[in-house]
Design an enzyme around this catalytic site. Structure first.
Site, PDB file in Angstrom:
ATOM      1  N   GLU A  40       0.883  -1.178   0.000  1.00 32.64           N
ATOM      2  CA  GLU A  40       0.000   0.000   0.000  1.00 32.64           C
ATOM      3  C   GLU A  40       0.911   1.216   0.000  1.00 32.64           C
ATOM      4  OE1 GLU A  40      -1.681   3.221   1.509  1.00 32.64           O
ATOM      5  OE2 GLU A  40      -2.232   1.963   3.215  1.00 32.64           O
ATOM      6  N   CYS A  84      -2.523   8.909   3.060  1.00 33.13           N
ATOM      7  CA  CYS A  84      -2.331   8.334   1.726  1.00 33.13           C
ATOM      8  C   CYS A  84      -3.582   8.476   0.867  1.00 33.13           C
ATOM      9  CB  CYS A  84      -1.895   6.884   1.827  1.00 33.13           C
ATOM     10  SG  CYS A  84      -3.013   5.834   2.764  1.00 33.13           S
TER      11      CYS A  84
END
Length: 490
Positions: free
Chosen positions: A235, A269
């Site tokens: 990720e 993010c």
């Protein structure tokens, strides 16, 4: 164990929060060895026993929520309220993973088809063994626990290497787990700098690596894992887009956009970095957004920039945006390390670093578009593809836009809401990584599928897997397959 140490610091004050070991490659070797033994014990437990222990861990985390939130605040600088929200979401995910693991991963029969009429087929998902989790500093509980909780629920042991900026949080998560599972070190924490993480991912006994961090670091992790063919779920970064349609609720869109961009000082993010607004509502949206931004204060509503080196990246992006676009809020003076005030700039060229690269700060670029299709095209013209947002009152159009947005997740008329739904998978495409945490896909990410076929009785007159097979056996098979599959569909 090593006697070398390093300090974790409060990024807002520079004060020492804690002192932690710099674990060496020899330390990693011992910890992974213990994890191997623990993994065998943990996997041998019944699903009900693992579920009971994980739900107990959930209760322990909940009881220590205030203490843990304070530690998150001390190591990241984020407000205690935001740290608390992070832990609340973690608890809900842990609960879901514990309660749904057996349903998602347990043995089930599958249809064997007409050719396999004499067979019974079963599928189940078995534990991998030792899972290494490399965690980030921006959400030091929620993000790594998205891998840890699901890996544990799938029957694996976990070795966690937290960021060197938030080691105390990682240590405490493992300590609290030991209160619920004291028998074996099923969940261990290693602290240190990059060398510690490198030794962990290179260990051939690690069955899978779950990494969260920058795209550049993910490439280095993958290269190390390639030596042992260790699979990775990655990720990575994002440059998430926020689309405002002509019929959107402007006040709600501006409120969501601002929180998505500025919360945690933009160090998210899946935070909002690029905004595309249909021409008909552009001016009204920018007015609403800037008016709300004027009431947000760095150091009060959000914390400092946790990683000192990121300040220069943010400064460079702001300088570039100001030089090529039109300032709405803030400007170069917004950077007053370790804090950065809100910055909104419109009409920044699409090829500028402020639009193309991940900023990871409290900044927003806004662009006017002819229509919502142009907004989607611009949103998709990025190497990243993590999350995104659509604001529109037209439910059907919003759903279509969300489906066509090049991202792993999209929220409609809400912000980052997909992260709060434990049954939804979380992950990206392109430079944002691959693989999934959360949900059923997250459980399966940390397990291996095991397929078993069992013959119930011999298939009369059609023994096709034998050297004693005759022409008549093959002819019967051809006729059967032709009957089943030879008719063209119109």
């Amino acid at each position: 164990m090593t006697t070398l140490t390093f300090d974790s610091l409060n990024p807002a004050t520079g004060e020492v929060v804690g002192r932690h070991p710099k674990h060496t490659a020899a330390d990693v070797d011992k910890v992974v060895g213990r994890a191997e033994e623990a993994a065998r014990w943990w996997a041998a437990l019944s699903p009900a026993e693992r579920r009971r222990r994980l739900l107990d861990y959930k209760a322990v985390l909940t009881r220590h929520m205030r203490e843990l939130a304070r530690l998150v605040h001390d190591e990241t600088g984020k407000p205690v309220a935001d740290a608390t929200l992070e832990i609340v979401l973690t608890v809900t995910h842990l609960d879901w993973a514990a309660r749904n693991a057996q349903k998602v991963l347990g043995r089930r029969r599958v249809n064997t088809g007409l050719v396999g009429l004499n067979l019974v087929g079963t599928l189940e998902y078995l534990p991998l063994g030792v899972v290494a989790v490399i965690g980030p500093w921006n959400y030091p509980v929620f993000t790594p626990m998205g891998s840890i909780a699901y890996a544990l629920a799938a029957g694996n042991a976990v070795v966690f290497k937290p960021s060197e900026l938030t080691p105390g949080v990682g240590v405490r998560l493992a300590e609290l787990f030991a209160e619920s599972v004291p028998e074996h070190p099923v969940f261990q924490c290693l602290t240190g700098l990059g060398e510690t993480g490198a030794a962990l991912v290179a260990d051939p006994r690690v069955a899978k690596v779950a990494f969260t961090g920058s795209t550049a670091t993910a490439r280095r992790v993958m290269a190390a894992c390639a030596e042992n063919l260790t699979p990775v779920v990655a990720e990575c970064g994002g440059k998430d887009a926020f689309i405002v349609d002509a019929d959107a609720d402007i006040a709600a869109a501006a409120d969501a956009c601002l929180w998505g961009a500025l919360s945690n000082a933009g160090q998210t993010c899946v935070g909002v970095e690029r905004v595309y607004v249909v021409d008909a509502v552009h001016d009204a949206f920018v007015r609403e957004l800037s008016a709300r931004a004027a009431r947000v204060r760095a150091g009060e509503h959000y914390g400092p920039i946790t990683m000192p080196g990121q300040v220069e990246v943010i400064r460079r992006h702001i300088d570039d945006a100001v030089a090529t676009g039109k300032v709405v809020t803030g400007g170069p003076g917004a950077v007053r390390a370790p804090y950065v005030d809100p910055v909104i700039v419109e009409d920044v060229p699409e090829d500028s670093p402020a639009v193309r690269e991940e900023t990871f700060g409290p900044t927003i670029t806004v662009r006017r578009t002819r229509d919502v299709q142009e907004a989607l095209d611009l949103a998709n013209a990025s190497a990243y593809g993590l999350g995104g947002t659509i604001f529109s009152r037209n439910t059907r159009r919003a759903a279509d836009l969300a489906r066509r947005m090049r991202s792993g997740m999209t929220a409609i008329n809400s912000i980052i809401s997909f992260a709060a739904v434990p049954s939804l998978p979380f992950g990206g495409v392109g430079d944002s990584g691959f693989g999934r945490i959360h949900g059923g896909d997250g459980l399966r990410e940390f397990a291996r599928p095991k397929a078993v076929s069992r013959q119930r009785f011999p298939m009369p007159g059609m023994n096709i897997t034998s050297f004693g097979r005759g022409p008549a056996d093959l002819e019967r098979l051809v006729r059967l397959v032709t009957l089943m599959h030879g008719r063209r569909k119109r």
